[in-house]
Design a protein around this motif. Structure first.
Motif, PDB file in Angstrom:
ATOM      1  N   ARG A   1     -80.027  32.163 -93.453  1.00 28.01           N
ATOM      2  CA  ARG A   1     -79.758  31.432 -94.695  1.00 28.01           C
ATOM      3  C   ARG A   1     -78.263  31.155 -94.818  1.00 28.01           C
ATOM      4  NH1 ARG A   1     -83.810  31.412 -98.746  1.00 28.01           N
ATOM      5  NH2 ARG A   1     -82.130  30.917-100.151  1.00 28.01           N
ATOM      6  N   PHE A   2     -77.941  30.146 -95.626  1.00 31.00           N
ATOM      7  CA  PHE A   2     -76.544  29.752 -95.839  1.00 31.00           C
ATOM      8  C   PHE A   2     -76.255  29.653 -97.334  1.00 31.00           C
ATOM      9  CE2 PHE A   2     -77.887  27.952 -91.768  1.00 31.00           C
ATOM     10  CZ  PHE A   2     -76.974  28.576 -90.926  1.00 31.00           C
ATOM     11  N   ASP A   3     -76.587  30.705 -98.068  1.00 36.87           N
ATOM     12  CA  ASP A   3     -76.428  30.695 -99.525  1.00 36.87           C
ATOM     13  C   ASP A   3     -74.977  30.602 -99.968  1.00 36.87           C
ATOM     14  OD1 ASP A   3     -79.189  30.868-100.235  1.00 36.87           O
ATOM     15  OD2 ASP A   3     -79.157  32.965 -99.612  1.00 36.87           O
ATOM     16  N   SER A   4     -74.036  31.066 -99.145  1.00 30.77           N
ATOM     17  CA  SER A   4     -72.625  31.071 -99.555  1.00 30.77           C
ATOM     18  C   SER A   4     -71.936  29.731 -99.311  1.00 30.77           C
ATOM     19  CB  SER A   4     -71.873  32.173 -98.809  1.00 30.77           C
ATOM     20  OG  SER A   4     -71.880  31.903 -97.422  1.00 30.77           O
ATOM     21  N   LYS A   5     -72.597  28.783 -98.660  1.00 30.79           N
ATOM     22  CA  LYS A   5     -71.982  27.494 -98.333  1.00 30.79           C
ATOM     23  C   LYS A   5     -72.047  26.544 -99.524  1.00 30.79           C
ATOM     24  CE  LYS A   5     -71.535  28.495 -93.901  1.00 30.79           C
ATOM     25  NZ  LYS A   5     -70.286  28.795 -93.299  1.00 30.79           N
ATOM     26  N   ASP A   6     -70.995  25.745 -99.700  1.00 30.78           N
ATOM     27  CA  ASP A   6     -71.043  24.732-100.748  1.00 30.78           C
ATOM     28  C   ASP A   6     -71.747  23.481-100.206  1.00 30.78           C
ATOM     29  OD1 ASP A   6     -69.215  23.016 -99.419  1.00 30.78           O
ATOM     30  OD2 ASP A   6     -67.502  23.835-100.499  1.00 30.78           O
ATOM     31  N   ILE A   7     -72.000  22.532-101.066  1.00 29.12           N
ATOM     32  CA  ILE A   7     -72.807  21.363-100.692  1.00 29.12           C
ATOM     33  C   ILE A   7     -72.161  20.546 -99.561  1.00 29.12           C
ATOM     34  CG2 ILE A   7     -71.868  19.834-102.458  1.00 29.12           C
ATOM     35  CD1 ILE A   7     -74.843  18.807-102.727  1.00 29.12           C
ATOM     36  N   PHE A   8     -70.845  20.466 -99.540  1.00 27.51           N
ATOM     37  CA  PHE A   8     -70.174  19.693 -98.494  1.00 27.51           C
ATOM     38  C   PHE A   8     -70.287  20.381 -97.138  1.00 27.51           C
ATOM     39  CE2 PHE A   8     -68.116  18.322-102.443  1.00 27.51           C
ATOM     40  CZ  PHE A   8     -68.436  16.975-102.384  1.00 27.51           C
TER      41      PHE A   8
ATOM     42  N   LEU B   1     -72.785  22.293 -96.302  1.00 31.56           N
ATOM     43  CA  LEU B   1     -74.194  22.105 -95.926  1.00 31.56           C
ATOM     44  C   LEU B   1     -74.425  20.715 -95.355  1.00 31.56           C
ATOM     45  CD1 LEU B   1     -75.865  23.867 -98.965  1.00 31.56           C
ATOM     46  CD2 LEU B   1     -75.845  24.678 -96.594  1.00 31.56           C
ATOM     47  N   MET B   2     -73.790  19.699 -95.939  1.00 34.79           N
ATOM     48  CA  MET B   2     -73.937  18.339 -95.412  1.00 34.79           C
ATOM     49  C   MET B   2     -73.369  18.234 -93.999  1.00 34.79           C
ATOM     50  SD  MET B   2     -73.373  15.653 -98.499  1.00 34.79           S
ATOM     51  CE  MET B   2     -72.353  16.499 -99.670  1.00 34.79           C
ATOM     52  N   ARG B   3     -72.259  18.905 -93.755  1.00 31.16           N
ATOM     53  CA  ARG B   3     -71.661  18.867 -92.408  1.00 31.16           C
ATOM     54  C   ARG B   3     -72.511  19.651 -91.411  1.00 31.16           C
ATOM     55  NH1 ARG B   3     -66.796  18.962 -95.402  1.00 31.16           N
ATOM     56  NH2 ARG B   3     -66.719  21.216 -95.414  1.00 31.16           N
ATOM     57  N   MET B   4     -73.150  20.718 -91.853  1.00 32.62           N
ATOM     58  CA  MET B   4     -73.965  21.553 -90.968  1.00 32.62           C
ATOM     59  C   MET B   4     -75.305  20.919 -90.627  1.00 32.62           C
ATOM     60  SD  MET B   4     -73.576  25.249 -92.802  1.00 32.62           S
ATOM     61  CE  MET B   4     -75.038  25.820 -91.981  1.00 32.62           C
ATOM     62  N   ARG B   5     -75.831  20.128 -91.521  1.00 32.38           N
ATOM     63  CA  ARG B   5     -77.183  19.604 -91.377  1.00 32.38           C
ATOM     64  C   ARG B   5     -77.310  18.695 -90.164  1.00 32.38           C
ATOM     65  NH1 ARG B   5     -80.508  15.506 -90.730  1.00 32.38           N
ATOM     66  NH2 ARG B   5     -82.568  16.025 -91.456  1.00 32.38           N
ATOM     67  N   TYR B   6     -78.386  18.874 -89.428  1.00 32.47           N
ATOM     68  CA  TYR B   6     -78.684  17.998 -88.296  1.00 32.47           C
ATOM     69  C   TYR B   6     -80.180  17.773 -88.260  1.00 32.47           C
ATOM     70  CZ  TYR B   6     -80.080  22.283 -85.954  1.00 32.47           C
ATOM     71  OH  TYR B   6     -80.694  23.457 -85.653  1.00 32.47           O
TER      72      TYR B   6
ATOM     73  N   VAL C   1     -83.436  17.560-101.489  1.00 29.98           N
ATOM     74  CA  VAL C   1     -84.399  18.531-100.943  1.00 29.98           C
ATOM     75  C   VAL C   1     -83.947  18.986 -99.553  1.00 29.98           C
ATOM     76  CG1 VAL C   1     -86.778  18.846-100.170  1.00 29.98           C
ATOM     77  CG2 VAL C   1     -86.327  17.655-102.308  1.00 29.98           C
ATOM     78  N   VAL C   2     -83.469  18.051 -98.737  1.00 33.83           N
ATOM     79  CA  VAL C   2     -82.995  18.375 -97.384  1.00 33.83           C
ATOM     80  C   VAL C   2     -81.804  19.332 -97.452  1.00 33.83           C
ATOM     81  CG1 VAL C   2     -81.819  17.362 -95.390  1.00 33.83           C
ATOM     82  CG2 VAL C   2     -83.925  16.336 -96.236  1.00 33.83           C
ATOM     83  N   ILE C   3     -80.883  19.117 -98.372  1.00 32.97           N
ATOM     84  CA  ILE C   3     -79.720  20.003 -98.516  1.00 32.97           C
ATOM     85  C   ILE C   3     -80.179  21.398 -98.938  1.00 32.97           C
ATOM     86  CG2 ILE C   3     -77.615  20.441 -99.869  1.00 32.97           C
ATOM     87  CD1 ILE C   3     -77.319  18.302 -97.664  1.00 32.97           C
ATOM     88  N   ASP C   4     -81.131  21.477 -99.869  1.00 33.39           N
ATOM     89  CA  ASP C   4     -81.663  22.787-100.258  1.00 33.39           C
ATOM     90  C   ASP C   4     -82.356  23.466 -99.080  1.00 33.39           C
ATOM     91  OD1 ASP C   4     -80.685  22.501-102.813  1.00 33.39           O
ATOM     92  OD2 ASP C   4     -82.622  22.044-103.737  1.00 33.39           O
ATOM     93  N   ALA C   5     -83.087  22.714 -98.273  1.00 33.44           N
ATOM     94  CA  ALA C   5     -83.746  23.281 -97.088  1.00 33.44           C
ATOM     95  C   ALA C   5     -82.693  23.802 -96.104  1.00 33.44           C
ATOM     96  CB  ALA C   5     -84.630  22.230 -96.425  1.00 33.44           C
ATOM     97  N   THR C   6     -81.603  23.057 -95.932  1.00 32.20           N
ATOM     98  CA  THR C   6     -80.529  23.499 -95.038  1.00 32.20           C
ATOM     99  C   THR C   6     -79.942  24.811 -95.540  1.00 32.20           C
ATOM    100  OG1 THR C   6     -80.034  21.203 -94.467  1.00 32.20           O
ATOM    101  CG2 THR C   6     -78.323  22.833 -93.991  1.00 32.20           C
ATOM    102  N   ARG C   7     -79.753  24.924 -96.850  1.00 30.53           N
ATOM    103  CA  ARG C   7     -79.241  26.172 -97.438  1.00 30.53           C
ATOM    104  C   ARG C   7     -80.179  27.338 -97.115  1.00 30.53           C
ATOM    105  NH1 ARG C   7     -77.845  24.618-102.263  1.00 30.53           N
ATOM    106  NH2 ARG C   7     -75.631  24.799-101.859  1.00 30.53           N
ATOM    107  N   MET C   8     -81.474  27.073 -97.101  1.00 31.33           N
ATOM    108  CA  MET C   8     -82.465  28.113 -96.799  1.00 31.33           C
ATOM    109  C   MET C   8     -82.546  28.416 -95.303  1.00 31.33           C
ATOM    110  SD  MET C   8     -85.584  26.861 -99.242  1.00 31.33           S
ATOM    111  CE  MET C   8     -86.688  28.130 -98.640  1.00 31.33           C
ATOM    112  N   GLY C   9     -81.874  27.621 -94.475  1.00 32.23           N
ATOM    113  CA  GLY C   9     -81.930  27.812 -93.033  1.00 32.23           C
ATOM    114  C   GLY C   9     -83.089  27.064 -92.394  1.00 32.23           C
ATOM    115  N   LEU C  10     -83.711  26.154 -93.143  1.00 30.02           N
ATOM    116  CA  LEU C  10     -84.842  25.388 -92.621  1.00 30.02           C
ATOM    117  C   LEU C  10     -84.354  24.085 -92.006  1.00 30.02           C
ATOM    118  CD1 LEU C  10     -87.280  25.804 -95.656  1.00 30.02           C
ATOM    119  CD2 LEU C  10     -87.120  27.205 -93.587  1.00 30.02           C
ATOM    120  N   SER C  11     -84.948  23.719 -90.911  1.00 27.95           N
ATOM    121  CA  SER C  11     -84.598  22.456 -90.259  1.00 27.95           C
ATOM    122  C   SER C  11     -85.482  21.342 -90.795  1.00 27.95           C
ATOM    123  CB  SER C  11     -84.776  22.582 -88.755  1.00 27.95           C
ATOM    124  OG  SER C  11     -83.866  23.512 -88.235  1.00 27.95           O
TER     125      SER C  11
END
Length: 157
Positions: A36-43, A45-50, A130-140
């Protein structure tokens, strides 16, 4: 020289057999739960998302599924820019989708048949949250468009 060619041929054969076992026969070693990435801010998370193309074949744990669905319902019900009705549906069924492997859970966005720019923005904006929230949860996740087999789809747009 012939030993090198033999070794390369053997390695290629092993790789092909491994791919057949993993992809076609769906025999895989157990995979760990995503971090999970609960400590990450939205920006961040956007950079991490793939976009992921290969998914674990197990379902989410009940707690993770409930958290994801809470996010889905929250963003689905937010005020929209358009007065046109859009719908979001959760589907848990195997659907033939290219180029994704093992995907069996989908969020389907249904927009008006006649083009409406604001409705399209509403769809993208809601699904992106929804995708950003999924990324925060560690879901692809993977955005899917024309790769879906529309003959097998439950809902036609």
């Amino acid at each position: 020289m012939s030993k090198i060619i033999f070794a390369l041929g053997l390695l290629l054969s092993v790789k092909i057999v491994f791919d057949i076992i993993v992809v076609k026969l769906n025999i895989r070693p157990p995979e760990s739960r995503p971090k999970r990435f609960d400590s990450k801010d939205i920006f961040e998370l956007m950079r991490m998302r793939y976009s992921c193309r290969s998914f674990q074949d197990r379902k989410l744990r009940k707690e993770d599924f409930e958290e994801f669905m809470e996010s889905f319902h929250k963003h689905r019900n937010e005020p929209k820019l358009s007065d046109k009705q859009i719908r979001f549906e959760y589907i848990s069924a195997p659907i033939n989708v290219w180029p994704v492997v093992n995907a069996s859970e989908f969020i389907v966005a249904i927009a008006p048949k006649e083009y409406n720019r604001l409705a399209i923005l509403d769809v993208g904006r809601s699904l992106q949250k929804v995708v950003i929230d999924a990324t925060r949860m560690g879901l692809s996740t993977c955005w899917i468009g024309p790769g879906a087999d529309h003959k097998l789809s439950l809902i036609h747009i």
